[in-house]
Design a protein around this motif. Structure first.
Motif, PDB file in Angstrom:
ATOM      1  N   GLY A   1      34.636  38.835  29.815  1.00  0.00           N
ATOM      2  CA  GLY A   1      33.603  38.845  28.796  1.00  0.00           C
ATOM      3  C   GLY A   1      33.512  40.214  28.146  1.00  0.00           C
ATOM      4  O   GLY A   1      34.339  41.104  28.373  1.00  0.00           O
ATOM      5  N   LEU A   2      32.477  40.397  27.347  1.00  0.00           N
ATOM      6  CA  LEU A   2      32.325  41.641  26.593  1.00  0.00           C
ATOM      7  C   LEU A   2      32.189  42.852  27.518  1.00  0.00           C
ATOM      8  O   LEU A   2      32.882  43.863  27.330  1.00  0.00           O
ATOM      9  N   LEU A   3      31.316  42.770  28.519  1.00  0.00           N
ATOM     10  CA  LEU A   3      31.153  43.903  29.434  1.00  0.00           C
ATOM     11  C   LEU A   3      32.448  44.187  30.189  1.00  0.00           C
ATOM     12  O   LEU A   3      32.855  45.348  30.330  1.00  0.00           O
ATOM     13  N   ASP A   4      33.100  43.133  30.657  1.00  0.00           N
ATOM     14  CA  ASP A   4      34.380  43.317  31.349  1.00  0.00           C
ATOM     15  C   ASP A   4      35.422  43.942  30.427  1.00  0.00           C
ATOM     16  O   ASP A   4      36.215  44.776  30.860  1.00  0.00           O
ATOM     17  N   ARG A   5      35.435  43.554  29.170  1.00  0.00           N
ATOM     18  CA  ARG A   5      36.381  44.144  28.230  1.00  0.00           C
ATOM     19  C   ARG A   5      36.107  45.627  28.037  1.00  0.00           C
ATOM     20  O   ARG A   5      37.030  46.429  27.957  1.00  0.00           O
ATOM     21  N   MET A   6      34.827  45.999  27.976  1.00  0.00           N
ATOM     22  CA  MET A   6      34.483  47.413  27.814  1.00  0.00           C
ATOM     23  C   MET A   6      34.885  48.209  29.059  1.00  0.00           C
ATOM     24  O   MET A   6      35.305  49.360  28.948  1.00  0.00           O
ATOM     25  N   LEU A   7      34.768  47.604  30.222  1.00  0.00           N
ATOM     26  CA  LEU A   7      35.127  48.279  31.469  1.00  0.00           C
ATOM     27  C   LEU A   7      36.593  48.080  31.854  1.00  0.00           C
ATOM     28  O   LEU A   7      37.047  48.575  32.876  1.00  0.00           O
ATOM     29  N   ARG A   8      37.326  47.328  31.049  1.00  0.00           N
ATOM     30  CA  ARG A   8      38.751  47.040  31.264  1.00  0.00           C
ATOM     31  C   ARG A   8      38.989  46.390  32.627  1.00  0.00           C
ATOM     32  O   ARG A   8      39.789  46.858  33.428  1.00  0.00           O
ATOM     33  N   THR A   9      38.274  45.289  32.841  1.00  0.00           N
ATOM     34  CA  THR A   9      38.425  44.512  34.067  1.00  0.00           C
ATOM     35  C   THR A   9      38.317  43.033  33.712  1.00  0.00           C
ATOM     36  O   THR A   9      38.078  42.695  32.551  1.00  0.00           O
ATOM     37  N   GLY A  10      38.470  42.176  34.684  1.00  0.00           N
ATOM     38  CA  GLY A  10      38.322  40.751  34.428  1.00  0.00           C
ATOM     39  C   GLY A  10      38.753  39.923  35.617  1.00  0.00           C
ATOM     40  O   GLY A  10      38.999  40.436  36.715  1.00  0.00           O
ATOM     41  N   THR A  11      38.853  38.630  35.382  1.00  0.00           N
ATOM     42  CA  THR A  11      39.237  37.669  36.406  1.00  0.00           C
ATOM     43  C   THR A  11      40.645  37.179  36.128  1.00  0.00           C
ATOM     44  O   THR A  11      40.952  36.776  35.006  1.00  0.00           O
ATOM     45  N   LEU A  12      41.492  37.242  37.142  1.00  0.00           N
ATOM     46  CA  LEU A  12      42.857  36.743  37.038  1.00  0.00           C
ATOM     47  C   LEU A  12      42.891  35.377  37.703  1.00  0.00           C
ATOM     48  O   LEU A  12      42.400  35.217  38.830  1.00  0.00           O
ATOM     49  N   ILE A  13      43.441  34.391  37.007  1.00  0.00           N
ATOM     50  CA  ILE A  13      43.491  33.023  37.512  1.00  0.00           C
ATOM     51  C   ILE A  13      44.952  32.644  37.683  1.00  0.00           C
ATOM     52  O   ILE A  13      45.721  32.663  36.719  1.00  0.00           O
TER      53      ILE A  13
END
Length: 172
Positions: free
Chosen positions: A121-133
């Motif tokens: 999401g937006l916050l994850d994009r700003m922090l350069r992180t996320g969920t890998l599926i």
């Protein structure tokens, strides 16, 4: 902290090793600051009171014990869990290990991976992180949360999978 080589096959090499994103440590860091400030305030109030010396020492020891328990439970424990969580991609498999006292993990051979996706999401994009599926043969998709630089990991894993398969679709 590098991933232990004793879990790798003889000619297997680590392509990527990550811990979860540091955002998991924001809450514990805030708890540490708040609890320390409250304990310091409480200690100052006790020190400036006109209580008997023995009572002051007992109350200060109780405050210190409470501080230690809360910080250990809500700060040190989450940090140790973060530190002992490993997401590793080798030239043969994807490994995920987690747990401090009770360890658990999963290995997914690269040849069994059907698809790789990421979501942030937006916050994850700003922090350069996320969920890998990762969807592998005969299993439900596995989600790995808070993977740092998830887009790069996605791309790297995609290339490793196709290199392993030796497909003509393999990117150069």
């Amino acid at each position: 902290m590098g991933y232990p080589d004793n879990v790798l096959a003889g000619d297997e090499r680590v392509v990527l090793h990550r811990h979860p994103h540091w955002k998991r440590l924001i809450g514990p860091a805030l708890v540490l600051l708040i609890v320390t400030a409250l304990a310091s305030f409480g200690a100052a109030v006790v020190q400036n009171s006109d209580w008997d010396g023995t009572v002051k020492r007992v109350v200060l020891l109780v405050l210190a014990a409470l501080w230690l328990i809360i910080v250990g439970w809500l700060t040190v424990w989450p940090f140790l869990n973060w530190w002992t969580t490993h997401f590793v991609i080798t030239d043969r498999r994807v490994m995920f290990r987690h747990g401090l006292l009770t360890r658990s993990g999963i290995d997914i051979p690269l040849a069994r991976i059907n698809s790789v996706e990421f979501r942030h999401g937006l916050l994850d994009r700003m922090l350069r992180t996320g969920t890998l599926i990762i969807e592998s043969a005969s299993q439900d998709p596995l989600e790995f949360h808070d993977i740092p630089r998830v887009e790069q990991v996605h791309s790297l894993l995609y290339h490793e999978v196709f290199d392993t398969l030796g497909s003509e679709e393999s990117p150069s």
